[in-house]
Motif scaffolding. Structure first.
Motif, PDB file in Angstrom:
ATOM      1  N   VAL A  90      -4.360  -0.010  14.849  1.00 52.90           N
ATOM      2  CA  VAL A  90      -5.777  -0.339  14.689  1.00 52.90           C
ATOM      3  C   VAL A  90      -6.540   0.864  14.132  1.00 52.90           C
ATOM      4  O   VAL A  90      -7.350   0.733  13.201  1.00 52.90           O
ATOM      5  CB  VAL A  90      -6.381  -0.789  16.039  1.00 52.90           C
ATOM      6  N   ASN A  91      -6.289   2.034  14.682  1.00 53.72           N
ATOM      7  CA  ASN A  91      -6.952   3.246  14.165  1.00 53.72           C
ATOM      8  C   ASN A  91      -6.549   3.533  12.729  1.00 53.72           C
ATOM      9  O   ASN A  91      -7.376   3.925  11.894  1.00 53.72           O
ATOM     10  CB  ASN A  91      -6.628   4.443  15.052  1.00 53.72           C
ATOM     11  N   LEU A  92      -5.258   3.364  12.442  1.00 51.52           N
ATOM     12  CA  LEU A  92      -4.777   3.612  11.080  1.00 51.52           C
ATOM     13  C   LEU A  92      -5.443   2.658  10.097  1.00 51.52           C
ATOM     14  O   LEU A  92      -5.865   3.070   9.000  1.00 51.52           O
ATOM     15  CB  LEU A  92      -3.250   3.459  11.030  1.00 51.52           C
ATOM     16  N   LEU A  93      -5.561   1.392  10.472  1.00 56.23           N
ATOM     17  CA  LEU A  93      -6.187   0.398   9.600  1.00 56.23           C
ATOM     18  C   LEU A  93      -7.661   0.720   9.376  1.00 56.23           C
ATOM     19  O   LEU A  93      -8.170   0.611   8.257  1.00 56.23           O
ATOM     20  CB  LEU A  93      -6.036  -0.996  10.223  1.00 56.23           C
ATOM     21  N   LYS A  94      -8.342   1.138  10.437  1.00 59.08           N
ATOM     22  CA  LYS A  94      -9.761   1.516  10.316  1.00 59.08           C
ATOM     23  C   LYS A  94      -9.940   2.683   9.344  1.00 59.08           C
ATOM     24  O   LYS A  94     -10.799   2.660   8.456  1.00 59.08           O
ATOM     25  CB  LYS A  94     -10.295   1.886  11.690  1.00 59.08           C
ATOM     26  N   ILE A  95      -9.128   3.712   9.499  1.00 55.42           N
ATOM     27  CA  ILE A  95      -9.238   4.888   8.629  1.00 55.42           C
ATOM     28  C   ILE A  95      -8.924   4.510   7.185  1.00 55.42           C
ATOM     29  O   ILE A  95      -9.650   4.895   6.254  1.00 55.42           O
ATOM     30  CB  ILE A  95      -8.293   6.006   9.114  1.00 55.42           C
ATOM     31  N   ALA A  96      -7.862   3.749   6.990  1.00 53.29           N
ATOM     32  CA  ALA A  96      -7.461   3.359   5.630  1.00 53.29           C
ATOM     33  C   ALA A  96      -8.550   2.525   4.957  1.00 53.29           C
ATOM     34  O   ALA A  96      -8.869   2.723   3.775  1.00 53.29           O
ATOM     35  CB  ALA A  96      -6.153   2.578   5.673  1.00 53.29           C
ATOM     36  N   ASN A  97      -9.139   1.598   5.702  1.00 50.22           N
ATOM     37  CA  ASN A  97     -10.193   0.761   5.117  1.00 50.22           C
ATOM     38  C   ASN A  97     -11.454   1.561   4.829  1.00 50.22           C
ATOM     39  O   ASN A  97     -12.136   1.330   3.820  1.00 50.22           O
ATOM     40  CB  ASN A  97     -10.507  -0.409   6.052  1.00 50.22           C
ATOM     41  N   ASP A  98     -11.795   2.505   5.701  1.00 49.98           N
ATOM     42  CA  ASP A  98     -12.942   3.366   5.441  1.00 49.98           C
ATOM     43  C   ASP A  98     -12.759   4.134   4.142  1.00 49.98           C
ATOM     44  O   ASP A  98     -13.679   4.220   3.307  1.00 49.98           O
ATOM     45  CB  ASP A  98     -13.127   4.368   6.586  1.00 49.98           C
ATOM     46  N   MET A 107      -2.000   3.838  -1.484  1.00 53.75           N
ATOM     47  CA  MET A 107      -1.465   4.432  -0.267  1.00 53.75           C
ATOM     48  C   MET A 107      -2.269   3.990   0.957  1.00 53.75           C
ATOM     49  O   MET A 107      -1.710   3.732   2.029  1.00 53.75           O
ATOM     50  CB  MET A 107      -1.435   5.961  -0.376  1.00 53.75           C
ATOM     51  N   ALA A 108      -3.582   3.880   0.782  1.00 54.47           N
ATOM     52  CA  ALA A 108      -4.411   3.365   1.871  1.00 54.47           C
ATOM     53  C   ALA A 108      -4.112   1.889   2.113  1.00 54.47           C
ATOM     54  O   ALA A 108      -4.094   1.427   3.263  1.00 54.47           O
ATOM     55  CB  ALA A 108      -5.889   3.566   1.557  1.00 54.47           C
ATOM     56  N   GLU A 109      -3.857   1.149   1.046  1.00 56.12           N
ATOM     57  CA  GLU A 109      -3.502  -0.265   1.188  1.00 56.12           C
ATOM     58  C   GLU A 109      -2.173  -0.414   1.918  1.00 56.12           C
ATOM     59  O   GLU A 109      -2.018  -1.281   2.791  1.00 56.12           O
ATOM     60  CB  GLU A 109      -3.429  -0.922  -0.189  1.00 56.12           C
ATOM     61  N   MET A 110      -1.211   0.426   1.551  1.00 57.55           N
ATOM     62  CA  MET A 110       0.087   0.395   2.220  1.00 57.55           C
ATOM     63  C   MET A 110      -0.064   0.663   3.710  1.00 57.55           C
ATOM     64  O   MET A 110       0.514  -0.044   4.554  1.00 57.55           O
ATOM     65  CB  MET A 110       1.021   1.419   1.575  1.00 57.55           C
ATOM     66  N   ALA A 111      -0.840   1.684   4.058  1.00 52.05           N
ATOM     67  CA  ALA A 111      -1.055   2.004   5.469  1.00 52.05           C
ATOM     68  C   ALA A 111      -1.700   0.832   6.192  1.00 52.05           C
ATOM     69  O   ALA A 111      -1.340   0.499   7.325  1.00 52.05           O
ATOM     70  CB  ALA A 111      -1.920   3.255   5.595  1.00 52.05           C
ATOM     71  N   LEU A 150      11.330  -2.333  17.246  1.00 54.58           N
ATOM     72  CA  LEU A 150      11.990  -1.294  16.456  1.00 54.58           C
ATOM     73  C   LEU A 150      11.469  -1.280  15.021  1.00 54.58           C
ATOM     74  O   LEU A 150      11.325  -0.206  14.415  1.00 54.58           O
ATOM     75  CB  LEU A 150      13.507  -1.491  16.480  1.00 54.58           C
ATOM     76  N   GLU A 151      11.165  -2.458  14.476  1.00 56.02           N
ATOM     77  CA  GLU A 151      10.566  -2.484  13.141  1.00 56.02           C
ATOM     78  C   GLU A 151       9.217  -1.783  13.152  1.00 56.02           C
ATOM     79  O   GLU A 151       8.908  -0.978  12.262  1.00 56.02           O
ATOM     80  CB  GLU A 151      10.391  -3.915  12.646  1.00 56.02           C
ATOM     81  N   SER A 152       8.396  -2.074  14.158  1.00 54.76           N
ATOM     82  CA  SER A 152       7.078  -1.435  14.246  1.00 54.76           C
ATOM     83  C   SER A 152       7.206   0.077  14.309  1.00 54.76           C
ATOM     84  O   SER A 152       6.471   0.806  13.637  1.00 54.76           O
ATOM     85  CB  SER A 152       6.318  -1.945  15.476  1.00 54.76           C
ATOM     86  N   LEU A 153       8.134   0.554  15.113  1.00 51.69           N
ATOM     87  CA  LEU A 153       8.327   1.996  15.248  1.00 51.69           C
ATOM     88  C   LEU A 153       8.745   2.619  13.916  1.00 51.69           C
ATOM     89  O   LEU A 153       8.232   3.675  13.521  1.00 51.69           O
ATOM     90  CB  LEU A 153       9.376   2.284  16.319  1.00 51.69           C
ATOM     91  N   GLU A 154       9.646   1.979  13.223  1.00 44.83           N
ATOM     92  CA  GLU A 154      10.148   2.539  11.962  1.00 44.83           C
ATOM     93  C   GLU A 154       9.102   2.502  10.859  1.00 44.83           C
ATOM     94  O   GLU A 154       8.838   3.521  10.193  1.00 44.83           O
ATOM     95  CB  GLU A 154      11.398   1.770  11.522  1.00 44.83           C
ATOM     96  N   THR A 175       6.075   4.832  11.431  1.00 43.54           N
ATOM     97  CA  THR A 175       6.425   6.233  11.166  1.00 43.54           C
ATOM     98  C   THR A 175       6.397   6.524   9.675  1.00 43.54           C
ATOM     99  O   THR A 175       5.773   7.494   9.214  1.00 43.54           O
ATOM    100  CB  THR A 175       7.820   6.561  11.722  1.00 43.54           C
ATOM    101  N   HIS A 176       7.064   5.692   8.897  1.00 42.87           N
ATOM    102  CA  HIS A 176       7.119   5.911   7.451  1.00 42.87           C
ATOM    103  C   HIS A 176       5.732   5.810   6.818  1.00 42.87           C
ATOM    104  O   HIS A 176       5.375   6.608   5.941  1.00 42.87           O
ATOM    105  CB  HIS A 176       8.056   4.886   6.803  1.00 42.87           C
ATOM    106  N   ALA A 177       4.955   4.823   7.260  1.00 42.76           N
ATOM    107  CA  ALA A 177       3.628   4.636   6.682  1.00 42.76           C
ATOM    108  C   ALA A 177       2.718   5.826   6.958  1.00 42.76           C
ATOM    109  O   ALA A 177       1.998   6.292   6.063  1.00 42.76           O
ATOM    110  CB  ALA A 177       3.001   3.353   7.229  1.00 42.76           C
ATOM    111  N   VAL A 178       2.738   6.318   8.189  1.00 41.54           N
ATOM    112  CA  VAL A 178       1.885   7.456   8.552  1.00 41.54           C
ATOM    113  C   VAL A 178       2.292   8.694   7.760  1.00 41.54           C
ATOM    114  O   VAL A 178       1.441   9.440   7.264  1.00 41.54           O
ATOM    115  CB  VAL A 178       1.958   7.720  10.071  1.00 41.54           C
ATOM    116  N   GLN A 179       3.592   8.913   7.641  1.00 39.03           N
ATOM    117  CA  GLN A 179       4.061  10.080   6.887  1.00 39.03           C
ATOM    118  C   GLN A 179       3.614  10.008   5.427  1.00 39.03           C
ATOM    119  O   GLN A 179       3.106  10.995   4.869  1.00 39.03           O
ATOM    120  CB  GLN A 179       5.591  10.157   6.966  1.00 39.03           C
ATOM    121  N   LEU A 180       3.790   8.864   4.802  1.00 37.84           N
ATOM    122  CA  LEU A 180       3.428   8.714   3.393  1.00 37.84           C
ATOM    123  C   LEU A 180       1.916   8.760   3.197  1.00 37.84           C
ATOM    124  O   LEU A 180       1.423   9.339   2.219  1.00 37.84           O
ATOM    125  CB  LEU A 180       3.993   7.393   2.859  1.00 37.84           C
TER     126      LEU A 180
END
Length: 477
Positions: free
Chosen positions: A296-304, A339-343, A380-384, A387-392
């Motif tokens: 939820v936080n990641l989506l908020k930041i990306a949309n902002d 990249m924001a869309e991907m996140a 496990l999908e969510s975890l993987e 992780t990749h999305a936040v890193q990128l």
């Protein structure tokens, strides 16, 4: 499951015949899996995606721990124990990964995934003892590889181990994202911009303060995810079918937990009441809920950031996101905030997975949850992917963000929100009238105040000082 191996008389080089309580089944001659996996491949061609590789690996680690323990307790022959351990080591080293084929979405509470591992380990152990695949008189998938175990204690324990192993890099990814946002907070600390509430002009703020708020939200996620591991450490290996431990000697139950601790390097602990984790999946719901909060936080930041970087001519255009690829196959020169869309879309998937996990956990009945494969796949999908999305997102977006100072200043000057800073000096009614007049006449608030002689030039400068209007207190006093 048959203890022997028969080659089909017509096509002796293509497959072998194995038997189980349901009858005979042809299994490819070179396959390391056996009849249970072969049936599962026919029964569950659902997603065309095998169960998560981390889940398979965690089951293999459990098989190694079990073989070390059952061998030590002489519950299985020492040569068989050694062969199973060696087979597990080879698989953990990267061998035979193409043999773990059972679909992630399967009936049976994970039995097919579990048996896939049992059979592959058994057949490789058979080869190590000089036998031919399918000769289960040497190493049996159930009598030896699965000694003192059940799917119902192995599968949830493996899911806990896999989840812990993936939580650690995710926590580190959020820590790195937090640090990147804090660097932007410092970098943009002196850049004044317009704040917004409900998409309308609001009080001014420093661009650094905006990123500081993002960093605070991510810091909470970082800490929550770091602590989430504690929820997963309690295992019930040795509980066997329903948690009562039938078929597993007490010495095995205690020792296998200690061995598994050593093999994983994780602070695993034995459940005092194994019936509970056998039937209840709420711990995975809790962990998934923490992932959802982070998403939820990641989506908020990306949309902002997408909104604040919109344009370049027709949007807000206050931030510039790194251009990483062309944005259109027809509109020349268009660059999108990919990249924001991907996140954002990964965050949406994590939120959706959380709903699936909640439904699956609630759908358990009596002493077992038949929907644990959906819980495992979703968690496990969510975890993987998180992780990749936040890193990128951090590496290819946050690090390269810049501020369009001219655009920020333009929006601030065109807005009448600075009238809010005058309220303590002129009163709400007069400040509101000035704001309305400034908007109608296309003048700045500062210009109107000075034209009317309501405040001196020095007073206006002090009241509207960026350092005054972006911190607590009454500006100008």
């Amino acid at each position: 499951m048959s203890k022997g191996n028969a080659l089909h008389s017509d096509q002796q080089q293509s497959y072998r015949i194995e038997t189980d309580p349901l009858g005979e089944k042809a299994v490819p001659l070179d396959a390391y899996y056996g009849i249970h996996t072969a049936r599962a491949l026919e029964n569950f061609p659902v997603s065309e995606r095998a169960a998560n590789r981390h889940l398979f690996s965690s089951i293999v680690i459990i098989k190694k721990a079990a073989a070390m323990t059952t061998g030590k307790l002489t519950l299985i022959p020492a040569p068989v124990s050694r062969a199973i351990i060696l087979a597990c080591d080879e698989i953990l080293g990267g061998a035979l990964t193409d043999q773990f084929l059972v679909d992630a979405l399967q009936g049976g509470a994970g039995t097919s995934t579990h048996m896939n591992v049992n059979e592959v380990v058994a057949n490789r152990a058979i080869e190590l003892l000089g036998g031919q695949k399918g000769d289960y008189s040497l190493v049996h998938p159930l009598d030896h590889v699965n000694c003192c175990q059940s799917t119902n204690d192995v599968y949830p324990t493996a899911l806990r181990i896999a989840a812990i192993s993936l939580l650690r890099p995710l926590s580190e990814a959020f820590a790195s994202l937090q640090e990147a946002l804090q660097r932007k907070e410092q970098e943009f600390a002196d850049i004044l911009k317009l704040g917004r509430t409900q998409l309308m002009d609001a009080l001014p703020m420093m661009a650094g303060q905006e990123f500081g708020a993002y960093a605070k939200a991510v810091a909470r996620d970082r800490w929550r995810l770091y602590k989430a591991e504690e929820r997963l450490r309690e295992i019930h290996l040795g509980g066997t079918a329903i948690g009562t431990g039938l078929g597993a000697p007490r010495a095995y139950i205690y020792q296998v937990t200690e061995v598994l601790q050593d093999l994983t390097g994780m602070g695993l602990c034995r459940s005092e009441f194994p019936i509970d984790p056998t039937q209840n999946m709420d711990v995975f719901v809790e962990v998934s809920g923490l992932l959802k909060a982070a998403a939820v936080n990641l989506l908020k930041i990306a949309n902002d950031l997408r909104l604040l970087a919109s344009g370049p001519a027709g949007g807000l255009g206050e931030y510039r996101l790194p251009a990483v690829q062309a944005g259109s196959s027809v509109m020349a020169g268009k660059v999108n905030p990919v990249m924001a869309e991907m996140a954002g879309l990964v965050a949406m998937r994590v939120i959706a997975n959380d709903s699936a996990i909640a439904w699956a956990a609630a759908g358990g009945q009596l002493e077992l949850n038949a929907f644990s494969p959906l819980i495992a796949e979703s968690l496990l999908e969510s975890l993987e992917i998180l992780t990749h999305a936040v890193q990128l997102f951090e590496q290819r977006c946050i690090r390269g963000i810049t501020v369009n100072k001219e655009q920020c200043e333009k929006h601030l000057q065109q807005s009448t929100v600075l009238a809010t800073a005058l309220v303590p000096h002129l009163g709400y009614e007069l400040a509101s009238e000035i704001a309305k007049t400034a908007q109608n006449e296309g003048k700045t608030v500062e210009t109107l105040v000075l034209e009317r002689g309501l405040l001196t030039d020095d007073q206006v400068r002090r009241i509207l000082s960026p350092l005054q209007i972006t911190k607590p207190g009454i500006p100008g006093i």
